[in-house]
Design a protein around this motif. Structure first.
Motif, PDB file in Angstrom:
ATOM      1  N   VAL A  36       0.884  -1.218  -0.045  1.00 27.51           N
ATOM      2  CA  VAL A  36       0.035  -0.214   0.066  1.00 27.51           C
ATOM      3  C   VAL A  36       0.822   1.255   0.128  1.00 27.51           C
ATOM      4  O   VAL A  36       0.712   2.350  -0.549  1.00 27.51           O
ATOM      5  CB  VAL A  36      -0.823  -0.039   1.112  1.00 27.51           C
ATOM      6  CG1 VAL A  36      -1.539   1.186   1.274  1.00 27.51           C
ATOM      7  CG2 VAL A  36      -1.988  -1.154   1.036  1.00 27.51           C
ATOM      8  N   ALA A  40       0.902   4.141  -2.833  1.00 30.90           N
ATOM      9  CA  ALA A  40       0.461   5.598  -2.627  1.00 30.90           C
ATOM     10  C   ALA A  40       1.724   6.617  -3.189  1.00 30.90           C
ATOM     11  O   ALA A  40       1.442   7.411  -3.719  1.00 30.90           O
ATOM     12  CB  ALA A  40       0.451   5.726  -1.171  1.00 30.90           C
ATOM     13  N   CYS A 126       1.324   7.371   2.858  1.00 29.26           N
ATOM     14  CA  CYS A 126      -0.209   7.558   2.499  1.00 29.26           C
ATOM     15  C   CYS A 126      -0.346   9.132   2.809  1.00 29.26           C
ATOM     16  O   CYS A 126      -0.788   9.940   2.060  1.00 29.26           O
ATOM     17  CB  CYS A 126      -1.089   6.876   3.242  1.00 29.26           C
ATOM     18  SG  CYS A 126      -0.982   5.150   2.686  1.00 29.26           S
ATOM     19  N   CYS A 161      -5.953   3.974  -0.108  1.00 28.41           N
ATOM     20  CA  CYS A 161      -4.387   3.618   0.490  1.00 28.41           C
ATOM     21  C   CYS A 161      -4.593   3.951   1.930  1.00 28.41           C
ATOM     22  O   CYS A 161      -4.095   3.212   2.784  1.00 28.41           O
ATOM     23  CB  CYS A 161      -3.491   4.331  -0.148  1.00 28.41           C
ATOM     24  SG  CYS A 161      -3.017   3.755  -1.726  1.00 28.41           S
TER      25      CYS A 161
END
Length: 247
Positions: A36, A40, A126, A161
């Motif tokens: 993730v 991002a 993120c 995300c």
């Protein structure tokens, strides 16, 4: 997967023995968080690249003749800060990934320090990607409202995300909670000051004080995040994402 003989079908078979189901879940979670984080960062990189291509070609009036939009001070500053910050975060994510990949083939769980590093990777990738993309959006004028600018798609992707494989807010609260469990003098003076303040408030007000002092909780968490980033990828300050700025 054991496919068996050609045309004879097959069956899914576990090839790796994992005695602790929680360890298996944990491994999936750690790899998922790093995935993730990488996604991002990739969204941010692609948005900055496409916007830079647009702004390099967009001419704006200047007192001594037209200049490219990219040279306007506020936009140039966003590009400069984004390049530096995203490169540093990428370095941290890559290092955590390298360390985790050493453990996975051995069926070993990462130590607490690496677990925290992976959580911090997900948080910082993120939140800083969202922050930088929002700052970019504010400086490129009407271009950002058009579908072909990809700002809408990027915002949706980064929103996903943020909440995938552990809400960044929840992860930050866990970091803050764990930091309060140790009285070890580590981190900046401000970090240690917040630890003392929160412990005092919790002793007086109980868990209700955790909610009423959420600004301090998240400030502490971000200090832990940036300190952890310093451990894996030293560099200049990342600043504070706008979502953590006080209203």
């Amino acid at each position: 997967v054991d496919m068996g003989r050609p045309g004879g079908g097959g069956a899914y078979m576990r090839k790796l023995r994992i005695d602790d189901p929680m360890a298996m879940i944990g491994q999936r979670l750690f790899t998922g968080r790093l995935l993730v984080a990488e996604y991002a960062l990739e969204i941010a990189a692609m948005l900055f690249a496409s916007t830079r291509e647009y702004s390099d070609g967009k001419q704006c009036w200047g007192p001594k003749g037209n200049v490219p939009l990219s040279s306007i001070p506020q936009l140039a500053s966003v590009y400069e800060h984004a390049e530096r910050k995203l490169a540093r975060i990428n370095a941290m994510v890559s290092e955590c990934k390298r360390l985790l990949c050493v453990l996975l083939p051995k069926n070993q769980m990462p130590e607490t320090a690496l677990q925290d590093g992976i959580a911090c990777s997900k948080i910082v990738a993120c939140e800083m990607s969202i922050d930088l993309c929002c700052r970019l959006q504010q400086e490129v004028g009407a271009h950002a409202i058009f579908l072909h600018s990809h700002f809408g798609q990027a915002a949706s992707g980064l929103q996903g995300c943020k909440f995938a494989e552990g809400d960044t807010r929840i992860l930050m609260q866990k970091l803050a909670r764990d930091r309060l469990k140790t009285t070890e003098a580590k981190g900046s003076e401000r970090e240690q000051e917040i630890v003392r303040l929160l412990i005092g408030k919790l002793m007086k007000g109980g868990m209700k004080a955790w909610a009423t002092n959420s600004d301090l909780v998240y400030e502490l968490a971000w200090l832990v995040v940036t300190r952890t980033v310093d451990d894996y990828a030293p560099g200049t300050s990342l600043g504070v994402p706008f979502i953590l700025c006080k209203m």
